[in-house]
Design an enzyme around this catalytic site. Structure first.
Site, PDB file in Angstrom:
ATOM      1  N   TYR A   1      -0.100  -0.444   2.832  1.00  0.00           N
ATOM      2  CA  TYR A   1      -1.238  -0.859   2.019  1.00  0.00           C
ATOM      3  C   TYR A   1      -1.889   0.367   1.385  1.00  0.00           C
ATOM      4  CZ  TYR A   1      -1.129  -5.650   3.701  1.00  0.00           C
ATOM      5  OH  TYR A   1      -0.755  -6.937   3.961  1.00  0.00           O
TER       6      TYR A   1
ATOM      7  N   TYR B   1       6.145  -4.822   7.622  1.00  0.00           N
ATOM      8  CA  TYR B   1       5.622  -3.647   8.318  1.00  0.00           C
ATOM      9  C   TYR B   1       5.239  -4.026   9.736  1.00  0.00           C
ATOM     10  CZ  TYR B   1       1.178  -5.871   7.234  1.00  0.00           C
ATOM     11  OH  TYR B   1       0.158  -6.781   7.135  1.00  0.00           O
TER      12      TYR B   1
ATOM     13  N   ARG C   1       5.348  -7.826  10.787  1.00  0.00           N
ATOM     14  CA  ARG C   1       5.044  -8.735   9.680  1.00  0.00           C
ATOM     15  C   ARG C   1       6.196  -8.761   8.693  1.00  0.00           C
ATOM     16  NH1 ARG C   1       0.336 -10.913   8.280  1.00  0.00           N
ATOM     17  NH2 ARG C   1       1.864 -12.501   7.789  1.00  0.00           N
TER      18      ARG C   1
ATOM     19  N   HIS D   1       4.780 -10.347   2.646  1.00  0.00           N
ATOM     20  CA  HIS D   1       3.849 -11.431   2.300  1.00  0.00           C
ATOM     21  C   HIS D   1       2.797 -10.902   1.339  1.00  0.00           C
ATOM     22  CE1 HIS D   1       2.037  -9.240   5.653  1.00  0.00           C
ATOM     23  NE2 HIS D   1       0.848  -9.611   5.169  1.00  0.00           N
TER      24      HIS D   1
ATOM     25  N   HIS E   1      -1.321 -11.686   0.355  1.00  0.00           N
ATOM     26  CA  HIS E   1      -2.558 -12.377   0.719  1.00  0.00           C
ATOM     27  C   HIS E   1      -3.236 -12.922  -0.537  1.00  0.00           C
ATOM     28  CE1 HIS E   1      -2.779 -10.612   4.830  1.00  0.00           C
ATOM     29  NE2 HIS E   1      -2.130  -9.628   4.249  1.00  0.00           N
TER      30      HIS E   1
END
Length: 170
Positions: A73, A112, A119, A122, A124
């Site tokens: 991120y 990650y 995870r 994806h 959000h």
């Protein structure tokens, strides 16, 4: 009742941007005046925001945030050793049109690990509109091997409501 399937709500996750980027638009592949696009497969994501009865919700704000091509991120709280991409915005915002439609341009994120949780890739989503309760969910990629191990995806009974086939732009 229109017969539409409701998108299941999901958690906001640990990396909802506290400090939004200066460049707040629907193209996550370019940051500000940079001439170089983000690395990774570029995708266009389109959708509609509808009421439970199937009516479009115009002027809704749709936010997305996600990891980059390597699974990191663009957020100081992401302490992983995965590479940052200075040309990836990481967060985008769009307003729906009169038919409830929105569009984003982004890259396919990688999965990650965070806090011992694996995870799958994806994206959000957060939706806000006047007269509508804030809604948060996540979108996943069809055929992703990591989908079988993702605890958040596997807590959803009808996964077809959040798993989408993606094709990169030519």
């Amino acid at each position: 009742q229109s017969g539409l399937l409701r998108t299941p709500p999901q958690a906001e996750g640990p990396f909802y941007p506290i400090d939004k980027p200066i460049d707040k638009d629907a193209d996550l592949t370019l940051v500000g005046n940079h001439k170089t696009r983000a690395q990774g497969d570029i995708h266009v994501i389109t959708g509609r925001i509808l009421t439970h009865g199937g009516l479009p919700i115009p002027n809704a704000l749709v936010e997305i945030w996600q990891a980059n091509k390597w699974g990191r991120y663009q957020d100081d709280r992401d302490k992983s050793d995965l590479p940052l991409d200075d040309n990836f915005q990481g967060f985008g915002i769009a307003q729906t049109d009169k038919d409830g439609r929105y569009i984003f341009k982004t890259v396919r994120p990688a999965g990650y690990s965070f806090g011992g949780i694996e995870r799958t890739p994806h994206i959000h989503f957060k939706v806000n509109a006047i007269g509508v309760n804030e809604f948060v969910s996540q979108m996943y990629f069809a055929g992703e091997p990591e989908n079988k191990r993702d605890i958040f995806l596997n807590n959803i009974l009808q996964k077809e409501r959040v798993v989408v086939a993606f094709k990169p732009l030519a």
